[in-house]
Design an enzyme around this catalytic site. Structure first.
Site, short mmCIF file in Angstrom:
data_model
loop_
_atom_site.label_atom_id
_atom_site.label_comp_id
_atom_site.label_asym_id
_atom_site.label_seq_id
_atom_site.Cartn_x
_atom_site.Cartn_y
_atom_site.Cartn_z
N HIS A 77 1.23 5.65 -0.55
CA HIS A 77 -0.39 6.81 -0.94
C HIS A 77 1.13 7.64 -2.71
O HIS A 77 0.95 9.34 -2.73
CB HIS A 77 -0.17 7.86 0.00
N ASP A 108 0.89 -4.57 -20.78
CA ASP A 108 1.95 -5.74 -20.41
C ASP A 108 2.25 -5.92 -18.92
O ASP A 108 2.77 -7.49 -18.91
CB ASP A 108 4.25 -4.87 -20.52
N TYR A 157 8.15 -13.54 -23.47
CA TYR A 157 9.35 -12.14 -22.71
C TYR A 157 10.34 -12.81 -22.50
O TYR A 157 9.93 -13.92 -21.35
CB TYR A 157 8.39 -11.17 -22.98
N HIS A 198 0.77 -1.04 -0.23
CA HIS A 198 0.25 -0.16 0.04
C HIS A 198 0.81 1.24 -0.63
O HIS A 198 1.73 1.45 0.67
CB HIS A 198 -0.95 -0.08 1.06
N HIS A 215 -8.65 7.61 -1.42
CA HIS A 215 -8.03 6.79 -0.39
C HIS A 215 -6.30 6.86 -1.69
O HIS A 215 -5.61 7.89 -1.72
CB HIS A 215 -8.10 5.70 0.05
#
Lengths: 229, 229, 229, 229
Positions: free
Chosen positions: C96, C119, C226, C94, C168
């Site tokens: 910001h 991708d 790839y 998580h 958020h």
């Protein structure tokens, strides 16, 4: 073999993170040896901070691996088509650099708004169309190269050493890998300033043709007088 | 000769990459020696990381090279016209710094939206017109200087030590090369905040005249009280 | 116990400031040990430059602290719900981060405008609704996790390893903490380019489905080619 | 005297360039000693890279210099009014940080669009009006402080530790100089994300009140549970 080529291609690749043009492994540089017709290219998906000159992959223009312990960049077939179509170039760069890619995603060529652009690239930097479903489902990377080559059949690839592929990102080229990287830096800077300048003045027009001519020919061609020539 | 001048001009030039104002060789600083009338300027197209004090080129105001192994910056004739027109300045800077150049490409002067601007520059930073075809095809760099000089015949070059050239980029000046660089940094910061502030409030108006007066005269002139004077 | 886990979770957390994804303590990484069902997570509100591997907190999926001198991140109940709902993941992040959070604040999912996005993430990166007053006043952090889990009941959490929470910020996940951080970097880059590309072309449309398919399946699934697989 | 205070104020000032909040000398931090009623503040117009703890100026709340070889910051009268009006604060910061100043120049307060904002500041960050000609021509810096103090007579200066002064820039405060700098960093980040989020969604609305409450009170007041309290 081609130890010197692997070294310079390694060094040119390492300039991409130095100039802030790549995140993770999102970019590659190649350079061709005109004598052998072989080119060196970054291996696919290998982190820049683990890369060594020895990791570079040597390929021929038929797509055969000549030397190297790794798979070459997945964009190798695009590089091959550009080397075939553009006889005077020696190096190619692909990145997902942020501003140039934003223009590519937006599906717009970059108008020439000023002398920074005109010093290096003569006129609008084109954005070629997205490939068709058939082209994508087929030899995708090769078809990307063929589409770029097609556009430059009627346009001067030496005067505009850069292209945007719609919904994808930029390719640039030059006389060697280092010059192709140099052009990738220029493209990113020009893309940034063009976007900002449209925000500052939504009615902005391209720079007058005579100014574009002046700056381009001040640095290129027989009458160039910029630098130490 | 003029070893000290070459040293300070070298140092002022090296501030341009330090402050993020130049990519590659896209900028130059000069400084004049009032006694001899000679000025030192960066050589044309030489990389900043290879530059030494000894590479600076000494020129006179007629455009003759007095000393130096390199060609001077291709913008030298512009510097000459500014030194001739602005008797109280001692240094000049040209860059393609990103935000100032975006305004120049947009063809707009930068309104004074706040005290950051007013602390250094009194009123709008002008954007002079693009040169005509005749001016471009003729003595282009000299004509750029003449056009700037023309604008400041009726405007105070000491109160606004900066100009944008349409479709090109900024010039700044000051009492010496270092102050001219200082003003180039201020210009870039002011250009950035003016663009963002117009996005945040498209109806934004310039700062009230009395606030502009207050901040400018707090730092300049007989009644200044900012700093350690 | 779980010294190795604490070390890798510490290292993954330290990548957040390295990649410019966090200011102060605004982010956290966790990683689960499948054998014990315990996971390690950053302590709450501890500065990155004072963090040590030993500061990581070991938790179980019922929310009990198994080991650690600090309180775990206040987002721990969100991590728990995601581990419960997404059996194939091993790490969660998580942040910001600035661009992703700007989209979250704007309340919009991020359309797939190009191959950089395709991708890594298959289709639009969703923005889930704001929680209701009841959900906020109740077990807020747990409810955040339940809301994300709810969305992915009908969507493939492995194909889109990222979500925006309205007003958020983002959560990302992956097979371990490092991959979750990798996806957080990708998300931030994609969010930045999507915003810029909409400014450059307000009528921009998502990339064609066949191009999204091509790039996603070039890197994922049985036919991936790839990298060095 | 007050050697420790000078040291912490020096350190807090040096955080401004570290966090990218100042160009040249465009910022200052002060901190008050509650026992003596004296505060230390940065000297006016002195470069950050030449600053030493000993250069800090000790002032009293009547504006008398108690100790120091330099003039105090020209913004000192503003700091004085804020210390007088806000009894619970111990430190004050003024900067021209780019995004916050852009909002100030635009003359708009910053709406609370998300939890990053709500974690630190409760509701919109206000933009107070420009001073009148009389206020500017009189005791300008003091009047700036009085205007801010006036606004917070009816608003909670502890819940919103930041203000924008129209056409000028931000002030922030906190329990000491370091916390005031911390809040200046938060303000800049919040200002940046708010501007971008309005570009991404021009119809964006502030975050729901219950979410603002949740995040603010999760970190502040009797029921806070964020961090290691």
């Amino acid at each position: 073999m081609l130890e010197e080529l692997k070294k310079v291609v390694y060094e040119a690749n390492m300039l991409l993170p130095k100039y802030g043009l790549v995140t993770f492994t999102w970019g590659n540089v190649s350079q061709i040896d005109k004598e052998t017709g072989y080119f060196a290219i970054k291996p696919s998906g290998v982190d820049y901070d683990k890369l060594t000159p020895d990791d570079m992959v040597i390929m021929d223009l038929e797509g055969n691996k000549i030397e190297g312990k790794y798979n070459p960049s997945s964009d190798t077939p695009t590089h091959i088509e550009l080397y075939k179509a553009f006889p005077n170039i020696g190096g190619i760069v692909h990145t997902h650099s942020s501003w140039a890619t934003s223009w590519a995603q937006a599906g717009r060529g970059i108008p020439c708004y000023g002398t920074t652009h005109a010093d290096y690239m003569y006129g609008e930097i084109p954005c070629v169309r997205c490939l068709t479903k058939e082209e994508i489902d087929g030899a995708y990377e090769q078809n990307t190269g063929l589409l770029i080559a097609e556009y430059f059949k009627n346009n001067d690839y030496e005067a505009v050493p850069a292209v945007l592929c719609k919904n994808h990102g930029p390719f640039t080229w030059g006389k060697d890998g280092h010059e192709a990287v140099h052009n990738a830096v220029v493209l990113e800077e020009v893309a940034k300033m063009a976007a900002r300048c449209e925000t500052i003045n939504p009615q902005v027009k391209p720079a007058p043709q005579e100014l574009q001519d002046k700056h381009y020919y001040r640095k290129h061609g027989a009458n160039a007088y910029y630098g130490q020539k």
